[in-house]
Design a protein around this motif. Sequence first.
Motif, PDB file in Angstrom:
ATOM      1  N   SER A 162      38.453  30.940  44.225  1.00  0.00           N
ATOM      2  CA  SER A 162      38.068  30.853  42.815  1.00  0.00           C
ATOM      3  C   SER A 162      39.314  30.767  41.934  1.00  0.00           C
ATOM      4  O   SER A 162      39.373  29.969  40.994  1.00  0.00           O
ATOM      5  CB  SER A 162      37.217  32.060  42.432  1.00  0.00           C
ATOM      6  OG  SER A 162      36.832  32.009  41.076  1.00  0.00           O
ATOM      7  N   LEU A 168      32.334  27.300  42.952  1.00  0.00           N
ATOM      8  CA  LEU A 168      31.593  28.166  43.855  1.00  0.00           C
ATOM      9  C   LEU A 168      30.097  27.935  43.703  1.00  0.00           C
ATOM     10  O   LEU A 168      29.587  27.816  42.586  1.00  0.00           O
ATOM     11  CB  LEU A 168      31.908  29.639  43.580  1.00  0.00           C
ATOM     12  CG  LEU A 168      33.383  30.065  43.646  1.00  0.00           C
ATOM     13  CD1 LEU A 168      33.499  31.566  43.391  1.00  0.00           C
ATOM     14  CD2 LEU A 168      34.015  29.684  44.978  1.00  0.00           C
ATOM     15  N   VAL A 183      33.828  37.918  41.229  1.00  0.00           N
ATOM     16  CA  VAL A 183      33.974  36.653  40.505  1.00  0.00           C
ATOM     17  C   VAL A 183      32.815  36.395  39.537  1.00  0.00           C
ATOM     18  O   VAL A 183      32.858  35.417  38.782  1.00  0.00           O
ATOM     19  CB  VAL A 183      34.095  35.465  41.490  1.00  0.00           C
ATOM     20  CG1 VAL A 183      35.324  35.628  42.367  1.00  0.00           C
ATOM     21  CG2 VAL A 183      32.833  35.321  42.343  1.00  0.00           C
ATOM     22  N   ILE A 220      31.010  28.371  38.379  1.00  0.00           N
ATOM     23  CA  ILE A 220      30.178  29.053  39.381  1.00  0.00           C
ATOM     24  C   ILE A 220      28.711  28.695  39.150  1.00  0.00           C
ATOM     25  O   ILE A 220      28.192  28.806  38.041  1.00  0.00           O
ATOM     26  CB  ILE A 220      30.368  30.574  39.327  1.00  0.00           C
ATOM     27  CG1 ILE A 220      31.831  30.932  39.606  1.00  0.00           C
ATOM     28  CG2 ILE A 220      29.460  31.258  40.340  1.00  0.00           C
ATOM     29  CD1 ILE A 220      32.124  32.416  39.553  1.00  0.00           C
TER      30      ILE A 220
END
Length: 478
Positions: A162, A168, A183, A220
Motif C-alpha cells: 500500500s 488494494l 490500511v 482501496i
Amino acid sequence: MSPVHSGLTMPVVRRIGRVLLGAALFLASLGGICAAGVTTVMGQSYPLSDQRPPARGWPAPKAIPGGRITVAIVVSNAGSVSADVLAPYEVFARSERFAVYTVAARRTPSPLSGGLHLLPDHTLEEVGTGAVSEPDVVVVPAVIDPTGTAEKPLREWIAARSRYGARLLGVCAGSELLAAAGVLDNRQATSFWANIGSLKRNHPKVRWQSGERYVEDGAITTTAGITSGAVGALRLVERFAGAAEAQRIGSALHYPGWSLGGSTAITPNHLALSDLPYVLNAAFPWWRPTIGIGLVEGVGEIDAAAAFEVYSGVSFSARAIPISATGTVTTRHGVVLLTEPAGTAVPRVDRFVVPGVRGDLTPALASWASGRSLTPELPGGGRRDGEFGFDPMLRDLAAHADSATARTTAKFSEYPVGQLRLSGAGWPWRPTVIFVVALAVSVGVGMLTVAIPRLLRRRTAGTVSRSGRGGPGTTPAR
C-alpha cells in the motif's frame, strides 16, 4: 439467615441445585456435540496437505510477462476462501492487459475452503527483494486467522505494498485482514454482511458500510461477500484497462445483475430464521455425502471455486474431494491446484461431478469412475448459456440436498438467485434428524441429576427395608 428461616428448606435447595446442574449438563452435552460437528466440518473444509514435492520439485511458476498491469493474489498458507482467490484471478487473467500471480509466505500447498489446495506461484520475500515484479494491484481474500500472529508477515507485506502505491482489493472478509494491517483506518469499507457488526466493534476507525456490492475509497476497494470479488475485480479492470475491456469480460462471465457503471447498491442481508440450514449443516455433518470433484486440465477458475464453495465451503452439506488424473491440475489461466490422483487411494465417494466440462471426460478420470461404478455428472445439468459459474452448482445443490440449503448458500455467498429455478426437497432433513437425536441425548444427560438421586434413594430404601425384616438368627417380633 438460615435456609429454613428464608423459606428455602434443604430439600428445596438441593432440588434447585440439581435443576441447575442438569441444565448445565444439557447445555454442555449439546454444545459439545455441536462443537465436534463444527470441528469436523472445518477440518474437512481446510484439510492439511500431506502432499510432498515430486522428485523434480514443484512445477515452476509461469513467467510474468513484461509491460502489463501486474496483479498479485494473496494466499494464506493456513487457509483462504476459494472463490475470494480464484474468482478475481479469472477476471484479471481473462485480459491480456494484466499479468496475474499468486503469492504467499511460503511456496507450499495452501488450503482453500471446501477441500482444495493451491500451490502459490511466488513468496512474499521474492516480491519484497525485487525478484518478482512489484504488483500494481493486490487482491486480499478472507483468511482463517487474519489477526493472528502467524499472519503478521502477510499484514506487513500488504501494508508495504500500500505504501508503495499498489491498489488494494479486499474481497469479502479479506477486509478484516486489511483492517488488521492498518490500511483501512479513517476510510470507508465494506465486507461480508454477517461480519459488519463485529468489524465495527473491533475496528472502529473504519467507516463500515452495509448494502454495497463494493466500496471504493482512494486506492482501496473492498467488496461484499465471496462472489462479490468478481464484481470488484471488474471495477478495477475498468479503472486500469478501460470500460470496453471490463464490458467484454463481464459479458462473458454473466454475473447476475452486473452492468458496466451499474449501481453498487444491493439488498442488505441480516440473520433470519431461514438461515437455520446453515447452522444445521455446520453443526451436524455426520452421514453427509462425499462428493468427488473431477478437475481437468484447463478448468475455469470460477468453475472450480464454485464447486468447492457450494458443496462444502459454504453449505457444509457434503464433503468434497478433488480428483484429477495425475494429482495436479493447471487451470485455464495457470493456477496450480493439488488433488487426489485418480486411483485406489481415493476415499469412497457417493457422487462424481465434473464442473466446467463441455466435452468428453479425460480417459484417466473416465476409467477411474467406471471402475468405481460412478457416472460422471455435470453439476446442474451443466452450465447454460448466459449463466455464471455458481448457477449450475446451486441448482445441483438444491436437487441433491434441498432448496433451503441452496438459498442459504447463495445468501452466505452474497450471490443473487432471482434468475434461478431451484427444485428439490424443501428442507435439510438429515442434519435436522441428527439435531433431534442430539437434543434427546442431551436432555437425557441433563436428567441424570434427577434420575441418579432417585435410584440411590430406592436402593437405600430397599436396603433399609431388608434389614428391618431381620436376617438369619433373629427372632421375629410377636
